[in-house]
Design an enzyme around this catalytic site. Structure first.
Site, PDB file in Angstrom:
ATOM      1  CE  LYS A   1      -3.581  -2.417   2.137  1.00 27.91           C
ATOM      2  NZ  LYS A   1      -4.313  -3.000   3.561  1.00 27.91           N
TER       3      LYS A   1
ATOM      4  CD  GLN B   1      -3.257  -4.231   6.867  1.00 32.83           C
ATOM      5  OE1 GLN B   1      -2.930  -3.432   6.035  1.00 32.83           O
ATOM      6  NE2 GLN B   1      -3.695  -5.552   6.411  1.00 32.83           N
TER       7      GLN B   1
ATOM      8  CG  ASP C   1      -9.414  -0.029   4.964  1.00 32.99           C
ATOM      9  OD1 ASP C   1      -9.229  -0.403   3.725  1.00 32.99           O
ATOM     10  OD2 ASP C   1      -8.523  -0.802   5.582  1.00 32.99           O
TER      11      ASP C   1
END
Ligand code: NAP
Length: 286
Positions: free
Chosen positions: A54, A98, A121
């Site tokens: 990412k 994460q 997200d």
């Protein structure tokens, strides 16, 4: 009939190139480059690879990357303090915690600490609520990636029978809502669904997001259906999807392979979300 393969790698590359061009235009217009902060707690090797990917992709499209790593035993207070700091940092357009977090932390609660305008997200309660209400907002990246694959192949969703196998907050549920928003007739299946095969056979668009290798059998696929396999299962034979590919490809019109289908789309959509978050933060319409 042999299905056409949906090339997720190529479509993801196209999305990334578009984001890079948009970022260049954004900064040329005098704006600061969008910034993506990733937070990784612990040293899980798979998570470290995802975060590294990412960050690399962020730099490649001309955005700023802020790579935060905390020790596996970092107390909740420390993670909260970092998220609060990133929420307040004007250089940071998007924040990604994460998942999964180590067992002593509640990843869901910590995700909820992220300012919804930076929730790239799309996993906070606010983002989920906006999606459920059909309001604009940041959408979870993998479901958004599935929708992008369908759009780039001009798959007709209006009135179509869509069956989503899996109801996680990460994939199945938001994807069902995105399909519903496009006027598909959506059925969501899960571990208690009776006669999964019969439900799958109804689908014009069949999505598997389960995490069980080849659970969805080729003979469950209707002739001419579009089959999207979100599953990523690491087996001794390599990466395997949730769909029995060979059998399904004989019947489907379009199908995603694993790997190289949905997988590459997630980071591409994360980059797009980060640019969107930067635009909204600068006062553009959501
Ligand atoms: P998850 O949270 O474990 O959810 C799995 C879902 O599948 C649950 O809703 C579960 O039902 C359902 N299920 C389990 N066994 C079933 C069965 N025998 N029949 C019907 N439904 C069943 O998984 P997830 O996070 O959604 O991920 C699903 C898969 O997608 C995994 O392989 C994951 O690695 C992959 N994935 C890929 C990407 C990507 O490509 N970038 C991103 C995210 C996830 P219940 O709710 O009843 O338990």
């Amino acid at each position: 009939m042999g299905a056409e393969r949906i090339d997720g790698k190529a479509i993801a590359a196209a999305v990334r190139a578009e984001v890079a061009a948009d970022v260049a235009a954004w900064t040329a217009a005098g704006h600061e480059p969008p910034g993506l902060a990733t937070v990784l707690v612990g040293e899980d090797p798979a998570s470290a690879v995802y975060v590294g990917g990412k960050q690399k992709a962020t730099h490649e499209v001309g955005m700023l990357g802020f790579d935060h790593r905390l020790a596996a035993d970092a107390p909740e207070d420390e993670v909260v303090a970092l998220l609060d700091e990133l929420n307040a940092d004007r250089r940071v357009s998007g924040i990604l915690l994460q998942l999964p977090t180590p067992p002593h932390l509640d990843g869901g609660v910590l995700t909820g600490r992220i300012d919804p305008v930076k929730d790239v997200d799309g996993l906070t309660e606010v983002s989920a609520g906006l999606l459920a209400k059909g309001r604009s907002g940041l959408r979870p990246c993998t479901p958004a990636g599935v929708m992008e694959l369908l759009a780039r192949h001009d798959v007709e969703l209006e009135g179509a029978e869509a069956v989503v196998v899996g109801r996680s907050d990460l994939v199945g549920k938001p994807l069902a809502q995105l399909l519903l928003a496009r006027n598909a007739t959506v059925t969501v299946c899960h571990s208690r669904t009776r006669d999964l095969a019969a439900v799958c056979r109804r689908a014009d668009v069949l999505v598997a997001a389960v995490g069980r290798p080849e659970l969805v059998r080729g003979e469950w696929v209707r002739d001419g259906a579009v089959v999207i396999d979100v599953g990523i299962n690491r087996t001794e034979a390599g990466l395997i999807g949730d769909v029995e590919y060979a059998g399904a490809a004989e019947r489907a019109a379009l199908i995603t392979p694993v790997p190289g289908g949905v997988g590459p789309m997630t980071i591409a959509m994360l980059l797009r979300n980060t640019l969107q978050a930067a635009r909204v933060a600068a006062g553009a319409p959501a």
